[in-house]
Scaffold this motif. Structure first.
Motif, PDB file in Angstrom:
ATOM      1  N   SER A 187     -15.086 -42.334  58.211  1.00 45.43           N
ATOM      2  CA  SER A 187     -16.554 -42.237  58.190  1.00 45.43           C
ATOM      3  C   SER A 187     -17.135 -41.821  59.536  1.00 45.43           C
ATOM      4  N   ALA A 188     -16.291 -41.735  60.557  1.00 47.25           N
ATOM      5  CA  ALA A 188     -16.766 -41.449  61.908  1.00 47.25           C
ATOM      6  C   ALA A 188     -17.187 -39.987  62.042  1.00 47.25           C
ATOM      7  N   PRO A 189     -18.077 -39.709  62.985  1.00 45.95           N
ATOM      8  CA  PRO A 189     -18.478 -38.311  63.221  1.00 45.95           C
ATOM      9  C   PRO A 189     -17.257 -37.439  63.502  1.00 45.95           C
ATOM     10  N   GLY A 190     -17.268 -36.250  62.932  1.00 44.88           N
ATOM     11  CA  GLY A 190     -16.137 -35.338  63.089  1.00 44.88           C
ATOM     12  C   GLY A 190     -15.182 -35.347  61.920  1.00 44.88           C
ATOM     13  N   SER A 191     -15.228 -36.400  61.108  1.00 39.12           N
ATOM     14  CA  SER A 191     -14.387 -36.446  59.917  1.00 39.12           C
ATOM     15  C   SER A 191     -14.934 -35.496  58.863  1.00 39.12           C
ATOM     16  N   LYS A 192     -14.052 -34.819  58.163  1.00 43.45           N
ATOM     17  CA  LYS A 192     -14.477 -33.892  57.110  1.00 43.45           C
ATOM     18  C   LYS A 192     -15.140 -34.596  55.936  1.00 43.45           C
ATOM     19  N   VAL A 193     -14.913 -35.899  55.808  1.00 39.41           N
ATOM     20  CA  VAL A 193     -15.470 -36.620  54.664  1.00 39.41           C
ATOM     21  C   VAL A 193     -16.506 -37.661  55.099  1.00 39.41           C
ATOM     22  N   ALA A 194     -16.947 -37.604  56.336  1.00 34.44           N
ATOM     23  CA  ALA A 194     -17.959 -38.552  56.809  1.00 34.44           C
ATOM     24  C   ALA A 194     -19.199 -38.480  55.923  1.00 34.44           C
ATOM     25  N   GLY A 195     -19.664 -39.647  55.483  1.00 32.75           N
ATOM     26  CA  GLY A 195     -20.829 -39.706  54.603  1.00 32.75           C
ATOM     27  C   GLY A 195     -20.527 -39.418  53.157  1.00 32.75           C
ATOM     28  N   LYS A 196     -19.276 -39.165  52.821  1.00 36.12           N
ATOM     29  CA  LYS A 196     -18.908 -38.778  51.458  1.00 36.12           C
ATOM     30  C   LYS A 196     -17.983 -39.774  50.784  1.00 36.12           C
ATOM     31  N   ILE A 197     -17.759 -40.944  51.396  1.00 39.83           N
ATOM     32  CA  ILE A 197     -16.772 -41.859  50.840  1.00 39.83           C
ATOM     33  C   ILE A 197     -17.370 -43.226  50.531  1.00 39.83           C
ATOM     34  N   GLY A 198     -16.746 -43.886  49.599  1.00 33.54           N
ATOM     35  CA  GLY A 198     -17.117 -45.246  49.243  1.00 33.54           C
ATOM     36  C   GLY A 198     -15.859 -46.091  49.154  1.00 33.54           C
ATOM     37  N   ALA A 199     -16.054 -47.402  48.955  1.00 30.91           N
ATOM     38  CA  ALA A 199     -14.926 -48.326  48.856  1.00 30.91           C
ATOM     39  C   ALA A 199     -15.221 -49.389  47.811  1.00 30.91           C
ATOM     40  N   VAL A 200     -14.241 -49.673  46.977  1.00 30.35           N
ATOM     41  CA  VAL A 200     -14.351 -50.706  45.946  1.00 30.35           C
ATOM     42  C   VAL A 200     -13.043 -51.496  45.924  1.00 30.35           C
ATOM     43  N   PRO A 201     -13.037 -52.649  45.257  1.00 35.56           N
ATOM     44  CA  PRO A 201     -11.772 -53.382  45.127  1.00 35.56           C
ATOM     45  C   PRO A 201     -10.728 -52.549  44.393  1.00 35.56           C
ATOM     46  N   LEU A 202      -9.468 -52.850  44.649  1.00 40.01           N
ATOM     47  CA  LEU A 202      -8.395 -52.150  43.954  1.00 40.01           C
ATOM     48  C   LEU A 202      -8.502 -52.376  42.454  1.00 40.01           C
ATOM     49  N   PRO A 203      -8.302 -51.349  41.651  1.00 41.05           N
ATOM     50  CA  PRO A 203      -8.305 -51.538  40.197  1.00 41.05           C
ATOM     51  C   PRO A 203      -7.051 -52.271  39.725  1.00 41.05           C
ATOM     52  N   GLY A 204      -7.148 -52.858  38.531  1.00 45.43           N
ATOM     53  CA  GLY A 204      -6.019 -53.478  37.868  1.00 45.43           C
ATOM     54  C   GLY A 204      -5.957 -53.009  36.435  1.00 45.43           C
ATOM     55  N   PRO A 205      -5.078 -53.555  35.628  1.00 48.86           N
ATOM     56  CA  PRO A 205      -4.954 -53.096  34.239  1.00 48.86           C
ATOM     57  C   PRO A 205      -6.240 -53.227  33.432  1.00 48.86           C
ATOM     58  N   ASP A 206      -6.967 -54.335  33.625  1.00 52.92           N
ATOM     59  CA  ASP A 206      -8.146 -54.585  32.794  1.00 52.92           C
ATOM     60  C   ASP A 206      -9.425 -54.801  33.594  1.00 52.92           C
ATOM     61  N   GLY A 207      -9.378 -54.572  34.886  1.00 49.79           N
ATOM     62  CA  GLY A 207     -10.517 -54.820  35.765  1.00 49.79           C
ATOM     63  C   GLY A 207     -10.015 -54.860  37.193  1.00 49.79           C
ATOM     64  N   PRO A 208     -10.822 -55.399  38.089  1.00 49.28           N
ATOM     65  CA  PRO A 208     -10.382 -55.437  39.478  1.00 49.28           C
ATOM     66  C   PRO A 208      -8.999 -56.071  39.632  1.00 49.28           C
ATOM     67  N   GLY A 209      -8.177 -55.464  40.472  1.00 47.61           N
ATOM     68  CA  GLY A 209      -6.831 -55.951  40.684  1.00 47.61           C
ATOM     69  C   GLY A 209      -6.760 -56.954  41.820  1.00 47.61           C
ATOM     70  N   THR A 210      -5.571 -57.160  42.330  1.00 46.32           N
ATOM     71  CA  THR A 210      -5.323 -58.135  43.393  1.00 46.32           C
ATOM     72  C   THR A 210      -4.749 -57.435  44.602  1.00 46.32           C
ATOM     73  N   SER A 211      -5.419 -57.588  45.739  1.00 47.30           N
ATOM     74  CA  SER A 211      -4.888 -57.045  46.979  1.00 47.30           C
ATOM     75  C   SER A 211      -3.927 -58.041  47.614  1.00 47.30           C
ATOM     76  N   VAL A 212      -3.063 -57.529  48.448  1.00 42.11           N
ATOM     77  CA  VAL A 212      -2.226 -58.366  49.292  1.00 42.11           C
ATOM     78  C   VAL A 212      -2.991 -58.663  50.580  1.00 42.11           C
ATOM     79  N   LEU A 213      -2.916 -59.890  51.029  1.00 43.30           N
ATOM     80  CA  LEU A 213      -3.531 -60.245  52.306  1.00 43.30           C
ATOM     81  C   LEU A 213      -2.737 -59.610  53.444  1.00 43.30           C
TER      82      LEU A 213
END
Length: 423
Positions: free
Chosen positions: A281-307
């Motif tokens: 997201s930093a200035p100079g990145s080709k995708v700055a301002g174009k990205i989002g973030a959500v929890p990892l998906p799972g089979p039926d809804g949000p999945g489980t991340s590893v700590l």
């Protein structure tokens, strides 16, 4: 400190060598005297350069315990090897305080390399609850959480907006979008960290956990991976490579390579740690301002991340354990934890920082990350974690490259993990 260049970023390793002792009630500017002296801090790849300025703050107020920064290898596996080799030297070890990857706490504690710590000396109640569990072994606190982490799904929000679709919540949605939308924009569909190293262990564990499975139980004494959930999780990743919506190039990716592919505009979706969001997201990145973030998906809804993250531990043979505890308290203080985020783009362990309006404006992924950390699970706990991880990496990579079916891979994984556990 930058995430251990391997995941954790996952996987940061910090080693602090202390040759000083300062009683908890001593004045910070006192010098000389028994148990006080300079400190050496070794770390794996501080990519953001935040640590040296942070340590300068310590040095200004602790002139008799000045910290010298030393960097270990970039790779988590190499850092682990160097650290354990040194610790096996017993009282000849150079390391007094270690900032170990969260997955190593059980291994180091079981080996007798790190000492138990008094819970009442550290502000554990101010931390996000799951992170404290990564610092314990056999019911005893052996380390203090310093940095936490959880995997997120980064996505090209500009592309999904053009298609009129929300970010995926399930594996089926992720697969569909990676297959149908990504090619329209000449993008790879989805990638994670699939080179056979610690990052692959993390990605594999997340797939198994998200499907409702586990890998080990009872602190490594019981193998639980032979399940339909494990076959489903590993099968999901293997199918992606086989069908092409996971590019074959992703089989060579660690954190940095996968982040760079996303940052260069070559991927629609990426599983990575939050630092990748900050950098992309930093200035100079080709995708700055174009990205989002959500929890990892799972089979039926949000999945489980590893700590992910790192914990600060004290070498059993530390020359000055009280001084070590004072440094740990400094590094986990609210003020320093804020700098860990603002200067290093590393997720702090203090819960209140995730709801700070100023920080949320600057790091908009914080609420998503907080939810991911609270729902995350640790990597398999085992006193032989290094061997467990090597087995997972090798077997899962064979499944991803098509050398074995997911079903055969899970059976082999169960057999080889049982052998490791019985040693």
């Amino acid at each position: 400190m930058r995430w251990m260049r391997a995941a954790g970023r996952g996987l940061l390793v910090l080693v602090v060598v202390l040759s000083g002792y300062v009683a908890s009630g001593a004045r910070a500017d006192e010098t000389g005297g028994a148990g006080r002296g300079p400190l050496t801090l070794a770390t794996a790849g501080d990519l953001t350069g935040y640590l040296q300025p942070l340590l300068q703050g310590w040095n200004r107020t602790h002139p008799g315990e000045r910290v010298t920064l030393v960097e270990l290898p970039d790779s988590a596996d190499e850092t682990h090897a160097q650290m354990t080799t040194d610790l096996r030297g017993g009282d000849r070890s150079r390391f007094d305080v270690l900032n170990i990857d969260v997955a190593w706490t059980s291994e180091f504690a079981a080996a007798g390399w790190i000492r138990p710590l008094p819970r009442d000396r550290f502000p554990l109640k101010t931390f996000l609850p799951p992170v404290v569990g990564t610092a314990t072994y056999d019911g005893q606190l052996y380390a203090v959480p310093y940095v936490t982490n959880a995997g997120l799904l980064l996505y090209r929000k500009d592309v999904l907006a053009k298609e009129g679709v929300p970010p995926p919540r399930t594996w089926a949605e992720l697969e569909h979008d990676a297959k149908t939308i990504a090619p329209k924009y000449k993008l790879g569909g989805y990638a994670g960290q699939f080179l056979p190293y610690e990052g692959l262990t993390v990605n594999a564990a997340e797939a198994v956990y998200s499907a409702g499975g586990t890998i080990l139980g009872d602190e490594g004494a019981r193998v639980t991976v032979d399940s339909s959930a494990a076959r489903e999780g590993i099968g999901f990743l293997a199918r992606g490579v086989r069908e092409g919506w996971i590019p074959k190039q992703a089989l060579t990716y660690k954190e940095e390579e996968s982040k760079q592919a996303f940052q260069d505009g070559r991927l629609l979706f990426l599983r990575n740690w939050p630092y990748a969001y900050a950098v992309a997201s930093a200035p100079g990145s080709k995708v700055a301002g174009k990205i989002g973030a959500v929890p990892l998906p799972g089979p039926d809804g949000p999945g489980t991340s590893v700590l992910g993250g790192s914990n600060l531990a004290v070498n059993t043979h530390a020359r000055h354990p009280d001084s070590a505890a004072r440094l740990i308290a400094y590094l986990t203080s609210e003020r320093v934890q804020r700098q860990v985020l603002t200067r290093g783009a590393l997720p702090p362990v203090r819960a209140d920082l995730y709801r700070d309006p100023e920080l949320v404006r600057r790091f908009p992924y914080l609420p998503t990350l907080r939810a991911a950390v609270l729902a995350a699970a640790p990597r398999p706990k085992s006193p032989r974690y290094d061997q467990v991880s090597l087995v997972v990496q090798a077997v899962v990579h064979d499944a991803l490259t098509g050398r074995e079916t997911p079903e055969a891979a899970v059976r082999r994984l169960a057999r080889e993990l049982a052998t490791v556990s019985s040693r």
